[in-house]
Design a protein around this motif. Structure first.
Motif, PDB file in Angstrom:
ATOM      1  N   PRO A  45       7.904   8.358   7.487  1.00 46.01           N
ATOM      2  CA  PRO A  45       6.856   9.371   7.656  1.00 46.01           C
ATOM      3  C   PRO A  45       5.884   9.349   6.474  1.00 46.01           C
ATOM      4  CG  PRO A  45       9.058  10.356   7.712  1.00 46.01           C
ATOM      5  CD  PRO A  45       9.228   8.952   7.272  1.00 46.01           C
ATOM      6  N   LEU A  46       4.633   9.708   6.763  1.00 46.48           N
ATOM      7  CA  LEU A  46       3.627   9.741   5.708  1.00 46.48           C
ATOM      8  C   LEU A  46       4.057  10.683   4.586  1.00 46.48           C
ATOM      9  CD1 LEU A  46       0.893   9.060   4.486  1.00 46.48           C
ATOM     10  CD2 LEU A  46      -0.168  10.703   5.998  1.00 46.48           C
ATOM     11  N   ILE A  47       4.695  11.782   4.969  1.00 44.85           N
ATOM     12  CA  ILE A  47       5.127  12.750   3.953  1.00 44.85           C
ATOM     13  C   ILE A  47       6.020  12.081   2.921  1.00 44.85           C
ATOM     14  CG2 ILE A  47       6.637  14.724   3.575  1.00 44.85           C
ATOM     15  CD1 ILE A  47       5.350  16.187   5.621  1.00 44.85           C
ATOM     16  N   SER A  48       6.942  11.259   3.382  1.00 43.90           N
ATOM     17  CA  SER A  48       7.856  10.660   2.408  1.00 43.90           C
ATOM     18  C   SER A  48       7.130   9.627   1.560  1.00 43.90           C
ATOM     19  CB  SER A  48       9.066  10.047   3.113  1.00 43.90           C
ATOM     20  OG  SER A  48       8.635   9.053   3.982  1.00 43.90           O
ATOM     21  N   LEU A  49       6.127   8.950   2.165  1.00 51.43           N
ATOM     22  CA  LEU A  49       5.330   8.012   1.368  1.00 51.43           C
ATOM     23  C   LEU A  49       4.573   8.740   0.273  1.00 51.43           C
ATOM     24  CD1 LEU A  49       3.404   5.392   3.492  1.00 51.43           C
ATOM     25  CD2 LEU A  49       5.048   5.016   1.680  1.00 51.43           C
ATOM     26  N   LEU A  50       3.985   9.874   0.655  1.00 47.31           N
ATOM     27  CA  LEU A  50       3.224  10.653  -0.323  1.00 47.31           C
ATOM     28  C   LEU A  50       4.140  11.120  -1.442  1.00 47.31           C
ATOM     29  CD1 LEU A  50       1.016  12.756   2.094  1.00 47.31           C
ATOM     30  CD2 LEU A  50       0.182  11.189   0.349  1.00 47.31           C
ATOM     31  N   PHE A  51       5.306  11.535  -1.038  1.00 44.45           N
ATOM     32  CA  PHE A  51       6.265  12.041  -1.997  1.00 44.45           C
ATOM     33  C   PHE A  51       6.688  10.924  -2.954  1.00 44.45           C
ATOM     34  CE2 PHE A  51      10.378  13.815  -3.285  1.00 44.45           C
ATOM     35  CZ  PHE A  51       9.904  15.024  -3.752  1.00 44.45           C
ATOM     36  N   MET A  52       6.990   9.774  -2.358  1.00 43.72           N
ATOM     37  CA  MET A  52       7.382   8.637  -3.195  1.00 43.72           C
ATOM     38  C   MET A  52       6.241   8.240  -4.113  1.00 43.72           C
ATOM     39  SD  MET A  52       9.757   6.085  -1.051  1.00 43.72           S
ATOM     40  CE  MET A  52       8.906   6.027   0.496  1.00 43.72           C
ATOM     41  N   ALA A  53       5.005   8.301  -3.563  1.00 46.59           N
ATOM     42  CA  ALA A  53       3.854   7.925  -4.378  1.00 46.59           C
ATOM     43  C   ALA A  53       3.748   8.836  -5.590  1.00 46.59           C
ATOM     44  CB  ALA A  53       2.579   7.995  -3.550  1.00 46.59           C
ATOM     45  N   SER A  54       4.037  10.094  -5.387  1.00 45.49           N
ATOM     46  CA  SER A  54       3.848  10.997  -6.516  1.00 45.49           C
ATOM     47  C   SER A  54       5.022  10.936  -7.488  1.00 45.49           C
ATOM     48  CB  SER A  54       3.604  12.420  -6.030  1.00 45.49           C
ATOM     49  OG  SER A  54       4.815  13.037  -5.733  1.00 45.49           O
ATOM     50  N   VAL A  55       6.206  10.591  -6.987  1.00 53.25           N
ATOM     51  CA  VAL A  55       7.360  10.565  -7.881  1.00 53.25           C
ATOM     52  C   VAL A  55       7.633   9.166  -8.416  1.00 53.25           C
ATOM     53  CG1 VAL A  55       9.821  11.048  -8.078  1.00 53.25           C
ATOM     54  CG2 VAL A  55       8.372  12.510  -6.678  1.00 53.25           C
ATOM     55  N   MET A  56       7.458   8.159  -7.532  1.00 51.92           N
ATOM     56  CA  MET A  56       7.922   6.826  -7.908  1.00 51.92           C
ATOM     57  C   MET A  56       6.882   5.929  -8.555  1.00 51.92           C
ATOM     58  SD  MET A  56      10.694   6.207  -4.934  1.00 51.92           S
ATOM     59  CE  MET A  56      10.800   4.473  -5.180  1.00 51.92           C
ATOM     60  N   PHE A  57       5.612   6.047  -8.151  1.00 52.50           N
ATOM     61  CA  PHE A  57       4.579   5.222  -8.791  1.00 52.50           C
ATOM     62  C   PHE A  57       4.662   5.313 -10.312  1.00 52.50           C
ATOM     63  CE2 PHE A  57       1.039   4.623  -5.388  1.00 52.50           C
ATOM     64  CZ  PHE A  57       1.842   3.693  -4.779  1.00 52.50           C
TER      65      PHE A  57
END
Ligand SMILES: Nc1ncnc2c1ncn2[C@@H]1O[C@H](COP(=O)(O)OP(=O)(O)OP(=O)(O)O)[C@@H](O)[C@H]1O
Ligand SMILES: [Mg+2]
Lengths: 366, 254
Positions: free
Chosen positions: A206-218
């Motif tokens: 889901p896009l939500i999890s991508l966004l979340f990963m982007a903010s935490v993992m990048f």
């Protein structure tokens, strides 16, 4: 059907009002089942119109305080919310006295959309307009020059944030999608499998999890001391996501193109990129305008998921606006107002795509 | 040997030696030996599925062969992209279903490859295009789109499109078999004219009238092999092989 129609017309004499009557009889009351269906639909529509008329118009509070709104709650809508909150919904936390800047930026975005929609501008003017437009928008939004005060990205929000995320999202996802789609059809196994893995991986979450990963993992991947801004991370996640979706749409177009087109291009000695740019893509993309616009519209609305990492796009600004204790409970009105804005943009996209499809296909058939 | 680039090259235009091709397990081309001299016109015929298309499509690498050698104008066709490009510049191809580019006008169809592949200036490419459109007798259709033309006109545009690349060899794969009968003649006339001007041509067709009129040789293929090849009079008048006789009786008797 046509017979019934004609017969009804004859019987009714065929002038003015009686023509309408004939049409109504032929199309709405031609059989018992049809009549029943017509009545049910009429009832539901009338009920909805009546409710919306009384709630949304006659009993609504148009101007007033939140106390007056509360008194009318359940009976009438509270449109008085908007005179009070519209600036927060449209511009969110951007400094109040500087809000003409995001307002002007949004207007420039919309101006650019209109400019790009006109085929007469599909030449060198287009990139020039975009560079000039985006340059002006950056100056307006950030400031720090020309006597404008500096406004950090953390304070950007509202409509302009939605427009930034979707414009860059689509503009950059589109070339990415084309490369992915071409790569997925490539004969080179490494490129092909890389594209397949990318598309399936990104499409599968889901896009939500991508966004979340982007903010935490990048940030974890970046070297010490380098940080990319939250907005940029969200933007990258959206581009990656939209790219994977659009890639499959584009691939559909590539597959629908007859093999003979590729063969003719090869036989004439065109190189891979020449054939792709001049023969394959112009035809393949035309074939997939409807599903492409469908994806565009979906993505435009999905930008509101940036709420998960705390960005205030227009939908989330509305949500925050009704979290104000004074105005708590007027969510439906706030969402209705924002939906109207989303609708205008999406409907415009849809209408435009229909027109461009007709124009581009005009020459194709006899 | 002369160093001048203008000097005509020696040797056959096209030479296939012991050419073999498989589709998976299926052996489509079996030890094909085939020579086409400069200026020669060869007609290839044979039953459906015998490998005619596959053979001529190997010549410009639309299909890849697995064994044997294939030389075009002295260049060997290998996996080397340079050679493939060089050969495709010499070889024009006309398809059964025309394969014109529907999103481009007739003129754009004709000028695209000369401009981008041969790097001819646009104006010159347009002049050449109009010249060839006149030769196939449809200059007035230059600004129409392919979809607005009849099948016969489309096929003539396709022939003109190939000629604009100034090829040394023209390959035709059943150029008339997708056409309504009344349009076959206009396309065949164009091809006869081209043959008279000395173009090297390999033509897969079942138009035996055309074969008798212009072919220097007729090649008969069956089940992936060249069964018989001869001059037209001998080929039609005195076929040697049983399979050739059967095939000829089938196509000439209706
Ligand atoms: N891409 C492919 N994969 C597998 N088999 C193929 C492929 N293309 C052609 N064939 C097979 O190879 C054989 C030769 O095909 P080809 O098209 O060369 O025949 P042809 O002589 O041109 O026949 P026709 O007169 O019907 O055009 C046929 O049996 C066909 O089924
Ligand atoms: Mg064939």
């Amino acid at each position: 059907m046509a017979n019934a129609n004609a017969a009804a017309m004859d019987a009714a004499g065929g002038i003015g009002e009686s023509k309408l009557m004939a049409w109504v009889r032929a199309n709405l009351f031609s059989s018992w089942a049809n009549t029943a269906l017509t009545l049910v639909v009429f009832y539901v529509v009338a009920k909805a119109v009546f409710f919306f008329g009384s709630w949304g118009i006659f009993n609504a509070v148009w101007i007033g305080t939140s106390a007056e709104c509360r008194a009318a709650k359940g009976v009438g809508a509270c449109w008085a919310l908007f005179p009070e909150k519209w600036r927060f919904i449209l511009f969110a936390t951007y400094p109040f006295d500087e809000q003409w800047r995001p307002a002007l930026s949004s207007a420039i975005f919309i101006g650019l959309y209109f400019f790009s929609a006109m085929r007469a501008n599909w030449n060198l003017r287009l990139p020039i307009a975009w560079i000039a437009g985006l340059g002006t928008i950056s100056v307006l939004m950030w400031g720090g020059v020309l006597g404008l005060s500096f406004v950090p990205q953390e304070r950007w929000g509202g409509l302009v944030l939605t427009l930034i995320l979707s414009t860059f999202g689509l503009a950059l996802a589109f070339p990415l999608a084309i490369l992915l789609a071409l790569g997925r059809r490539s004969h080179m196994p490494v490129i092909k499998s890389m594209c397949v893995v990318y598309i399936e991986l990104i499409r599968g979450v889901p896009l939500i999890s991508l966004l979340f990963m982007a903010s935490v993992m990048f940030p974890l991947f970046l070297p010490e001391g380098v940080s990319i801004d939250k907005l940029l991370r969200a933007q990258i996640a959206i581009i990656m996501f939209a790219g994977a979706y659009l890639a499959e749409v584009v691939r559909g177009g590539l597959q629908a193109l007859p093999k003979g087109q590729y063969e003719a291009a090869d036989a004439l000695g065109l190189s891979y990129w020449q054939a792709t740019m001049m023969i394959v893509l112009p035809q393949a993309l035309r074939l997939v305008i409807p599903p492409m616009v469908n994806t565009f519209i979906g993505l435009f609305k999905d930008t509101s998921l940036v709420l998960i990492i705390g960005l205030l796009d227009i939908l989330n600004a509305a949500k925050v606006a009704v979290a104000d204790p004074q105005w708590r409970g007027f969510g439906p009105e706030a969402y209705f107002g924002v939906s109207l804005i989303y609708f205008v943009f999406c409907f415009a996209m849809s209408k435009y795509s229909q027109r461009i499809e007709v124009e581009l296909n005009r020459n194709k058939h006899r | 040997m002369t160093a001048s680039p203008a000097a005509a090259k020696q040797g056959p235009m096209i030479e296939l030696k012991a050419l073999n091709k498989w589709y998976g397990e299926f052996h489509v081309l079996k030890n094909i030996d085939f020579i086409c001299e400069r200026g020669q016109k060869i007609v290839v015929c044979g039953p459906s599925g015998s490998g005619k298309s596959t053979m001529i499509r190997c010549i410009n690498r639309l299909e890849e062969h697995q064994k044997g050698t294939l030389m075009v104008d002295g260049i060997e066709l290998t996996n080397d992209l340079k050679n493939i490009e060089a050969i495709r510049r010499e070889v024009g191809m006309v398809f059964q279903h025309f394969n014109l580019f529907p999103h481009l006008t007739v003129l754009e169809n004709l000028t695209l490859a000369p401009i981008w592949v041969r790097k001819v200036p646009k104006k010159e490419a347009e002049e050449t295009a109009m010249h060839f459109l006149k030769r196939v007798r449809i200059p007035e259709q230059a600004n129409k789109y392919p979809g607005q033309l009849s099948g016969g006109q489309q096929q003539r545009v396709a022939i003109a499109r190939s000629l604009c690349m100034k090829p040394k060899i023209m390959l035709f794969d059943e150029p008339t078999s997708a056409l309504d009968p009344e349009m076959v003649k206009e396309v065949l006339d164009t091809m006869v004219e081209l043959a008279r001007e000395g173009m090297t041509m390999i033509c897969v067709t079942h138009e035996m009238g055309f074969a008798k009129a212009v072919a220097d040789r007729v090649v008969f293929m069956d089940k992936g092999e060249i069964v018989e090849a001869n001059e037209p009079e001998a080929f039609f008048g005195n076929p040697q092989n049983e399979r050739t006789k059967l095939f000829l009786s089938q196509i000439l008797n209706h």
